[in-house]
Write an enzyme that holds these catalytic residues in place. Sequence first.
Site, PDB file in Angstrom:
ATOM      1  N   ASP A  55     -63.105 -99.768 -78.167  1.00  0.00           N
ATOM      2  CA  ASP A  55     -61.709 -99.484 -78.502  1.00  0.00           C
ATOM      3  C   ASP A  55     -61.217 -99.904 -79.773  1.00  0.00           C
ATOM      4  O   ASP A  55     -60.991-101.245 -80.067  1.00  0.00           O
ATOM      5  CB  ASP A  55     -60.831-100.161 -77.281  1.00  0.00           C
ATOM      6  N   TYR A 150     -46.684 -88.662 -84.698  1.00  0.00           N
ATOM      7  CA  TYR A 150     -47.918 -88.263 -85.216  1.00  0.00           C
ATOM      8  C   TYR A 150     -48.058 -88.311 -86.789  1.00  0.00           C
ATOM      9  O   TYR A 150     -48.881 -88.936 -87.315  1.00  0.00           O
ATOM     10  CB  TYR A 150     -48.517 -87.023 -84.513  1.00  0.00           C
ATOM     11  N   LYS A 154     -49.930 -90.852 -89.681  1.00  0.00           N
ATOM     12  CA  LYS A 154     -50.791 -90.428 -90.723  1.00  0.00           C
ATOM     13  C   LYS A 154     -50.222 -90.882 -92.047  1.00  0.00           C
ATOM     14  O   LYS A 154     -51.210 -91.006 -92.830  1.00  0.00           O
ATOM     15  CB  LYS A 154     -51.071 -88.788 -90.548  1.00  0.00           C
ATOM     16  N   ALA A 194     -54.251 -74.211 -80.825  1.00  0.00           N
ATOM     17  CA  ALA A 194     -54.010 -72.812 -80.589  1.00  0.00           C
ATOM     18  C   ALA A 194     -55.250 -72.018 -80.439  1.00  0.00           C
ATOM     19  O   ALA A 194     -55.415 -71.122 -79.733  1.00  0.00           O
ATOM     20  CB  ALA A 194     -52.900 -72.277 -81.663  1.00  0.00           C
ATOM     21  N   THR A 222     -46.500 -69.197 -88.335  1.00  0.00           N
ATOM     22  CA  THR A 222     -47.675 -69.014 -89.063  1.00  0.00           C
ATOM     23  C   THR A 222     -48.580 -70.201 -89.045  1.00  0.00           C
ATOM     24  O   THR A 222     -47.829 -71.452 -89.366  1.00  0.00           O
ATOM     25  CB  THR A 222     -47.444 -68.231 -90.565  1.00  0.00           C
TER      26      THR A 222
HETATM   27  P1  NAD Z   1     -60.654 -85.541 -81.073  1.00  0.00           P
HETATM   28  O1  NAD Z   1     -59.562 -85.982 -80.230  1.00  0.00           O
HETATM   29  O2  NAD Z   1     -61.603 -84.537 -80.444  1.00  0.00           O
HETATM   30  O3  NAD Z   1     -61.424 -86.910 -81.561  1.00  0.00           O
HETATM   31  C1  NAD Z   1     -60.801 -87.989 -81.773  1.00  0.00           C
HETATM   32  C2  NAD Z   1     -61.658 -89.079 -81.033  1.00  0.00           C
HETATM   33  O4  NAD Z   1     -61.149 -90.406 -81.364  1.00  0.00           O
HETATM   34  C3  NAD Z   1     -61.613 -88.880 -79.509  1.00  0.00           C
HETATM   35  O5  NAD Z   1     -63.237 -88.739 -79.060  1.00  0.00           O
HETATM   36  C4  NAD Z   1     -60.939 -90.026 -79.155  1.00  0.00           C
HETATM   37  O6  NAD Z   1     -61.636 -90.664 -77.753  1.00  0.00           O
HETATM   38  C5  NAD Z   1     -61.317 -91.089 -79.908  1.00  0.00           C
HETATM   39  N1  NAD Z   1     -60.509 -92.510 -80.038  1.00  0.00           N
HETATM   40  C6  NAD Z   1     -58.842 -92.199 -80.059  1.00  0.00           C
HETATM   41  N2  NAD Z   1     -58.584 -93.660 -79.762  1.00  0.00           N
HETATM   42  C7  NAD Z   1     -59.587 -94.452 -80.078  1.00  0.00           C
HETATM   43  C8  NAD Z   1     -59.695 -95.693 -80.212  1.00  0.00           C
HETATM   44  N3  NAD Z   1     -58.924 -96.713 -79.816  1.00  0.00           N
HETATM   45  N4  NAD Z   1     -60.983 -96.244 -80.224  1.00  0.00           N
HETATM   46  C9  NAD Z   1     -62.007 -95.495 -80.438  1.00  0.00           C
HETATM   47  N5  NAD Z   1     -62.038 -93.789 -80.376  1.00  0.00           N
HETATM   48  C10 NAD Z   1     -60.781 -93.735 -80.204  1.00  0.00           C
HETATM   49  O7  NAD Z   1     -59.871 -85.209 -82.438  1.00  0.00           O
HETATM   50  P2  NAD Z   1     -60.519 -84.272 -83.711  1.00  0.00           P
HETATM   51  O8  NAD Z   1     -59.956 -82.957 -83.781  1.00  0.00           O
HETATM   52  O9  NAD Z   1     -61.917 -84.423 -83.916  1.00  0.00           O
HETATM   53  O10 NAD Z   1     -59.767 -84.907 -84.749  1.00  0.00           O
HETATM   54  C11 NAD Z   1     -60.450 -86.087 -85.700  1.00  0.00           C
HETATM   55  C12 NAD Z   1     -59.569 -86.432 -86.652  1.00  0.00           C
HETATM   56  O11 NAD Z   1     -58.729 -85.578 -87.576  1.00  0.00           O
HETATM   57  C13 NAD Z   1     -58.268 -87.227 -85.982  1.00  0.00           C
HETATM   58  O12 NAD Z   1     -57.734 -88.354 -86.762  1.00  0.00           O
HETATM   59  C14 NAD Z   1     -57.001 -86.072 -86.043  1.00  0.00           C
HETATM   60  O13 NAD Z   1     -55.919 -86.684 -86.152  1.00  0.00           O
HETATM   61  C15 NAD Z   1     -57.498 -85.475 -87.561  1.00  0.00           C
HETATM   62  N6  NAD Z   1     -56.881 -84.228 -87.691  1.00  0.00           N
HETATM   63  C16 NAD Z   1     -57.490 -83.135 -86.930  1.00  0.00           C
HETATM   64  C17 NAD Z   1     -57.047 -81.745 -86.924  1.00  0.00           C
HETATM   65  C18 NAD Z   1     -57.662 -80.885 -86.210  1.00  0.00           C
HETATM   66  O14 NAD Z   1     -57.192 -79.721 -86.286  1.00  0.00           O
HETATM   67  N7  NAD Z   1     -58.660 -80.998 -85.126  1.00  0.00           N
HETATM   68  C19 NAD Z   1     -55.938 -81.752 -87.977  1.00  0.00           C
HETATM   69  C20 NAD Z   1     -55.544 -82.714 -88.715  1.00  0.00           C
HETATM   70  C21 NAD Z   1     -56.033 -83.920 -88.361  1.00  0.00           C
END
Ligand code: NAD
Length: 331
Positions: A55, A150, A154, A194, A222
């Site tokens: 964690d 959120y 960030k 989405a 969009t």
């Molecule tokens: P995801 O939820 O699939 O992956 C995030 C992972 O972080 C998860 O597996 C979760 O278990 C892990 N996690 C959360 N808290 C934790 C902790 N305390 N210790 C260890 N692990 C922990 O999300 P994703 O889509 O793979 O996104 C990855 C990153 O990209 C994130 O920071 C997200 O905010 C950012 N992001 C993603 C998108 C998108 O469209 N997917 C868009 C903008 C930003």
Amino acid sequence: MSESKLIVVCGGGGFIGGHLVKDLLSKGHRVRCVDKKPQSNWYQRSEFAENLVLDLEKKEACYQALQGADEVFNLAADMGGMGFIENNKALCMLSVLINTHLLQAAKDIGISRFFYASSACVYAADKQTTPENPGLKESDAYPALPEDGYGWEKLFSERMCRHFREDFGIEARVARYHNVYGPNGTYKGGREKAPAAVCRKVIEAQVSGSNEIEIWGDGEQTRSFMYIDDCVKGTQDILASDILEPINLGSAEMVTINQLVDIVEEIAGVKLKRKYILDAPKGVRGRSSDNTLINELMDWEPSIKLLDGMRKTYEWIKSDMGVELPTPASV
Ligand code: NAD
């Protein structure tokens, strides 16, 4: 024989992290994959990586995760689509602990490069009020009015990276991801975004025979969507670059949610009745990525068109759901 770099992927059990780990391993790097979920719940898990369940909100866990490492990708965050982030603001903000403790550990351990995954949710709401969004430029994050919860987390974590770089010399790099989609991610349960949600709903409508799809809002909002392979490449290129300020990593191919549904219907070879849920979480009215800066500095553009990426995503979700439906041949 010289040893390859040890690269840590935090959040490697997640969607983007899982793909990144796979790509880094294929390039011959040593990879440590860290996530808080039990390994049985990771979207992808490679026996060739060192896999740790920790964690990362806890400071000691961050020191353990980064011990002996050269580079770090921080993709760990509590996140999801609009439905999740609008209803879990405190949980989203607690991810600030992850990046803060990772930066402290990176400073003390002497990590050479640190990547932070930020988001288009940092952009000011008043720049996203119409569907005809011309694309968000990096400067549109200030004056700050990000997505509540959120987005604030960030934006704050971006600044933390900046100040650790300025004050402690950590080579931190920040990408602002715009919606990323592709196979091996979530598509049900409330955290899906989405593209995955639309694929699942189109499949369910065929299986149940309802031939109807629910759309959040009026469908005229969009967005732009970046295929995972483009994200994985851009992420590594940004970490290796000299780009010090946060930079967009996304697609500029903007579509309405109705057009996204059109695309999935075309892929599936169906036409569904649309039911609009006007009081569902919808997020901003219009959002896309302005890629002028990344184009100029890295000569980067997404290479995968939405229709092609959605085809792969749809096929993966269909097979993961164990559904057998004929897909019309692509032309
Ligand atoms: P995801 O939820 O699939 O992956 C995030 C992972 O972080 C998860 O597996 C979760 O278990 C892990 N996690 C959360 N808290 C934790 C902790 N305390 N210790 C260890 N692990 C922990 O999300 P994703 O889509 O793979 O996104 C990855 C990153 O990209 C994130 O920071 C997200 O905010 C950012 N992001 C993603 C998108 C998108 O469209 N997917 C868009 C903008 C930003």
